[in-house]
Write a protein that holds these residues in place. Structure first.
Motif, mmCIF file in Angstrom:
data_model
loop_
_atom_site.group_PDB
_atom_site.id
_atom_site.type_symbol
_atom_site.label_atom_id
_atom_site.label_comp_id
_atom_site.label_asym_id
_atom_site.label_seq_id
_atom_site.Cartn_x
_atom_site.Cartn_y
_atom_site.Cartn_z
ATOM 1 N N VAL A 191 0.835 -1.097 -0.098
ATOM 2 C CA VAL A 191 -0.026 0.087 0.124
ATOM 3 C C VAL A 191 0.845 1.159 0.066
ATOM 4 C CG1 VAL A 191 -1.892 -1.341 1.193
ATOM 5 C CG2 VAL A 191 -0.177 0.069 2.445
ATOM 6 N N GLY A 192 0.219 2.486 -0.421
ATOM 7 C CA GLY A 192 1.161 3.738 -0.327
ATOM 8 C C GLY A 192 0.409 4.549 -1.277
ATOM 9 N N LEU A 193 1.293 5.554 -1.707
ATOM 10 C CA LEU A 193 1.055 6.748 -2.702
ATOM 11 C C LEU A 193 1.574 6.684 -3.830
ATOM 12 C CD1 LEU A 193 1.406 9.509 0.449
ATOM 13 C CD2 LEU A 193 -0.745 8.012 0.045
ATOM 14 N N ASN A 194 0.864 7.175 -4.965
ATOM 15 C CA ASN A 194 1.614 7.606 -6.096
ATOM 16 C C ASN A 194 0.843 8.843 -6.614
ATOM 17 O OD1 ASN A 194 -1.126 6.145 -7.064
ATOM 18 N ND2 ASN A 194 -0.148 6.965 -8.925
ATOM 19 N N CYS A 195 1.557 9.678 -7.648
ATOM 20 C CA CYS A 195 1.252 10.688 -8.428
ATOM 21 C C CYS A 195 0.958 11.907 -7.416
ATOM 22 C CB CYS A 195 -0.033 10.544 -9.222
ATOM 23 S SG CYS A 195 -0.125 11.312 -10.629
ATOM 24 N N ASP A 196 0.372 13.369 -7.903
ATOM 25 C CA ASP A 196 0.256 14.235 -7.279
ATOM 26 C C ASP A 196 1.228 15.025 -6.726
ATOM 27 O OD1 ASP A 196 -2.646 14.039 -8.263
ATOM 28 O OD2 ASP A 196 -2.948 12.581 -6.512
ATOM 29 N N ARG A 197 1.753 14.427 -5.646
ATOM 30 C CA ARG A 197 2.939 14.924 -4.965
ATOM 31 C C ARG A 197 4.426 14.855 -5.195
ATOM 32 N NH1 ARG A 197 0.615 16.098 1.097
ATOM 33 N NH2 ARG A 197 -1.697 15.873 0.737
ATOM 34 N N GLY A 198 5.200 15.677 -5.120
ATOM 35 C CA GLY A 198 6.740 15.470 -5.338
ATOM 36 C C GLY A 198 7.141 14.945 -4.217
ATOM 37 N N PRO A 199 8.561 14.722 -4.090
ATOM 38 C CA PRO A 199 9.055 13.970 -2.956
ATOM 39 C C PRO A 199 9.016 14.985 -1.629
ATOM 40 C CG PRO A 199 10.534 13.991 -4.900
ATOM 41 C CD PRO A 199 9.371 14.710 -5.379
ATOM 42 N N ALA A 200 9.090 16.403 -1.744
ATOM 43 C CA ALA A 200 8.883 17.140 -0.636
ATOM 44 C C ALA A 200 7.794 17.037 0.066
ATOM 45 C CB ALA A 200 9.306 18.391 -0.748
ATOM 46 N N THR A 201 6.645 16.857 -0.544
ATOM 47 C CA THR A 201 5.313 16.633 0.190
ATOM 48 C C THR A 201 4.711 15.467 0.260
ATOM 49 O OG1 THR A 201 4.341 17.326 -2.027
ATOM 50 C CG2 THR A 201 4.693 19.170 -0.433
ATOM 51 N N MET A 202 5.434 14.358 -0.434
ATOM 52 C CA MET A 202 5.028 13.139 -0.189
ATOM 53 C C MET A 202 5.726 12.267 0.954
ATOM 54 S SD MET A 202 4.922 9.724 -3.012
ATOM 55 C CE MET A 202 3.449 10.365 -3.814
ATOM 56 N N LEU A 203 6.994 12.507 1.131
ATOM 57 C CA LEU A 203 7.924 12.061 2.073
ATOM 58 C C LEU A 203 7.233 12.084 3.451
ATOM 59 C CD1 LEU A 203 11.342 12.202 0.833
ATOM 60 C CD2 LEU A 203 10.058 10.130 1.165
ATOM 61 N N PRO A 204 6.874 13.006 3.979
ATOM 62 C CA PRO A 204 6.401 13.416 5.309
ATOM 63 C C PRO A 204 5.174 12.464 5.631
ATOM 64 C CG PRO A 204 6.847 15.569 4.441
ATOM 65 C CD PRO A 204 6.793 14.512 3.083
ATOM 66 N N LEU A 205 4.378 12.259 4.504
ATOM 67 C CA LEU A 205 3.097 11.333 4.571
ATOM 68 C C LEU A 205 3.430 10.165 4.538
ATOM 69 C CD1 LEU A 205 0.117 11.682 4.758
ATOM 70 C CD2 LEU A 205 -0.071 11.993 2.316
ATOM 71 N N ILE A 206 4.246 9.970 3.607
ATOM 72 C CA ILE A 206 4.478 8.265 3.371
ATOM 73 C C ILE A 206 5.415 8.086 4.655
ATOM 74 C CG2 ILE A 206 6.899 8.489 2.527
ATOM 75 C CD1 ILE A 206 4.081 6.428 1.006
ATOM 76 N N GLU A 207 6.103 8.692 5.405
ATOM 77 C CA GLU A 207 6.752 8.383 6.942
ATOM 78 C C GLU A 207 5.723 7.701 7.785
ATOM 79 O OE1 GLU A 207 10.086 9.897 9.724
ATOM 80 O OE2 GLU A 207 9.320 11.341 8.260
ATOM 81 N N LYS A 208 4.714 8.679 7.912
ATOM 82 C CA LYS A 208 3.509 8.165 8.778
ATOM 83 C C LYS A 208 2.817 6.829 8.261
ATOM 84 C CE LYS A 208 2.396 13.125 9.511
ATOM 85 N NZ LYS A 208 1.145 14.055 9.364
ATOM 86 N N ILE A 209 2.801 6.658 7.341
ATOM 87 C CA ILE A 209 2.307 5.587 6.609
ATOM 88 C C ILE A 209 3.079 4.303 7.024
ATOM 89 C CG2 ILE A 209 1.397 3.924 4.616
ATOM 90 C CD1 ILE A 209 0.715 6.977 3.413
ATOM 91 N N ARG A 210 4.414 4.569 6.758
ATOM 92 C CA ARG A 210 5.536 3.521 7.107
ATOM 93 C C ARG A 210 5.341 3.133 8.670
ATOM 94 N NH1 ARG A 210 7.499 -0.621 5.190
ATOM 95 N NH2 ARG A 210 5.696 -0.995 6.641
ATOM 96 N N ALA A 211 5.208 4.247 9.283
ATOM 97 C CA ALA A 211 4.990 3.812 10.850
ATOM 98 C C ALA A 211 3.599 3.075 11.400
ATOM 99 C CB ALA A 211 5.222 5.381 11.690
ATOM 100 N N THR A 212 2.970 3.304 10.626
ATOM 101 C CA THR A 212 1.583 2.702 10.721
ATOM 102 C C THR A 212 1.238 1.100 10.300
ATOM 103 O OG1 THR A 212 0.729 4.870 11.077
ATOM 104 C CG2 THR A 212 -1.037 3.184 10.798
ATOM 105 N N VAL A 213 1.686 1.156 9.019
ATOM 106 C CA VAL A 213 1.308 -0.099 8.135
ATOM 107 C C VAL A 213 2.649 -1.186 8.328
ATOM 108 C CG1 VAL A 213 1.081 -0.972 5.941
ATOM 109 C CG2 VAL A 213 -0.019 1.163 6.403
ATOM 110 N N PRO A 214 2.134 -2.201 9.102
ATOM 111 C CA PRO A 214 3.245 -3.257 9.182
ATOM 112 C C PRO A 214 3.856 -3.912 7.913
ATOM 113 C CG PRO A 214 1.252 -4.274 9.761
ATOM 114 C CD PRO A 214 0.912 -2.953 9.251
ATOM 115 N N GLY A 215 2.939 -3.730 6.776
ATOM 116 C CA GLY A 215 3.559 -4.709 5.610
ATOM 117 C C GLY A 215 4.278 -3.688 4.654
ATOM 118 N N TYR A 216 4.340 -4.071 3.326
ATOM 119 C CA TYR A 216 5.099 -3.583 2.556
ATOM 120 C C TYR A 216 4.473 -1.987 1.837
ATOM 121 C CZ TYR A 216 7.222 -8.063 1.798
ATOM 122 O OH TYR A 216 8.086 -9.293 2.260
#
Length: 346
Positions: free
Chosen positions: A209-234
């Motif tokens: 699971v995760g994110l694609n499109c819309d955001r560049g690295p600067a605005t996607m990485l903070p959100l994806i970090e939260k997802i990584r901390a919450t989702v146990p899988g890939y």
């Protein structure tokens, strides 16, 4: 049917930790003159199949491990826009065949692809869900018959639509990668926090699971970090290669100096360079992201830089920059430039 490869997507993630993907086919083929901006329907699959194969091949040489069948927007709703709904089955089958042909040149996986349909209506879930399900079932039915390894269901604006796609994929017995679009600041269009939505998708059986499109690295990485901390899988991250920021979270909201909207045809001034996208790959790996890629605006030179940043040496690395051999620069390359050009390969 599933293709015969040395390792499937889940085995690669388990054994290697990171799989390098790469998308942005529609934007890149539009730049090359094979897709019409506006409808962005992949007619090129039928009209210029060699152009699609060549782009797949460039991504493969650059280090991409997944050939994504160009079926993004190859569904009934969008094909009506260009009067090609009668080409629906042929276009979907041909896209998978082209991806397979190039994947066999290396040891790449082939991903079937479904996306936002623009048919899902949260105010009429019962009826619109039937329409969406039918679109996904026919697309993926043809893809499975042609041979795919897993499915990427991407750019989902609604969690409800993403769950429909996930259910269809799992019914087919294939690994599922489901990623959300992030046009809105913090929630899907049907009101779910992005982190919560990813957790729900994982709980319902999505393998990645995760994110694609819309955001560049600067605005996607903070959100994806939260997802990584919450989702146990890939977890997957495929940003656009544009300089989004707090004042413009998405590439759709970027503005030119005259105040005009840059999306989608005036985005060039906001493009990241290859070194910055290499830095994204390193940072994503450090966060524990498992599927690292690039979305709209992507191009093979970005993928090569990202592959090298991950410590890989793809075929295209034979032609990576060697500024010390430049006739005008040579030994005069300044020390700071050497650092800039060298660090991104570490």
């Amino acid at each position: 049917m599933q293709r015969a490869t040395s390792k499937g997507i889940l085995e690669r993630l388990r054994d290697n930790g990171v799989v390098l993907g790469g998308e942005g086919y529609v934007f890149e083929l539009e730049r090359r003159g094979y897709i019409k901006a506006g409808p962005y329907v992949p007619e090129v699959v039928l009209d210029f199949p060699e152009a699609v194969k060549e782009l797949h091949r460039e991504y493969l040489r650059a280090g991409c491990e997944v050939m994504v069948a160009l079926t993004y927007y190859a569904h009934r709703e969008k094909l009506k826009d260009v009067g090609r709904e009668n080409d629906l089955e042929l276009m979907n089958r041909q896209a998978v065949r082209l991806a397979n042909e190039v994947a066999r040149e290396g040891d790449a996986l082939v991903a079937g692809n479904i996306c936002n349909t623009w048919a899902y209506d949260p105010q009429n879930v019962s009826e619109s869900s039937k329409v969406v399900r039918g679109m996904y079932e026919e697309q993926l039915g043809w893809a499975v018959e042609e041979g795919i390894d897993f499915v990427i269901a991407e750019t989902n604006d609604y969690l409800g639509e993403a769950l429909i796609g996930l259910e269809v994929i799992k019914q087919l017995g294939l690994p599922a990668m489901v990623t959300l679009a992030t046009v809105q600041p913090d929630k899907t269009r049907d009101g779910y926090d992005y982190v919560e939505a990813c957790k729900i998708l994982a709980d319902h059986g999505a393998d990645i699971v995760g994110l694609n499109c819309d955001r560049g690295p600067a605005t996607m990485l903070p959100l994806i970090e939260k997802i990584r901390a919450t989702v146990p899988g890939y977890v997957a991250a495929q940003p656009v290669p544009y300089k989004t920021h707090e004042g413009a979270l998405t590439f759709e909201s970027l503005q030119l100096e005259n105040g005009a909207r840059a999306f989608p045809l005036g985005l060039e001034p906001f493009l990241h360079n290859r070194f910055e996208m290499a830095d994204f790959a390193r940072r994503a790996r450090a966060l524990g992201i498992n599927y690292i890629g690039i979305c709209c605006g992507g191009s093979p030179h970005y993928v090569r830089a990202m592959a090298e940043a991950l410590g890989r040496t793809p075929a295209a690395s034979k032609y990576s920059p060697a500024m010390d051999l430049h006739p005008m620069l040579g030994a005069q390359v300044e020390e700071k430039d050497k650092v800039f050009l060298g660090d991104w390969k570490d």
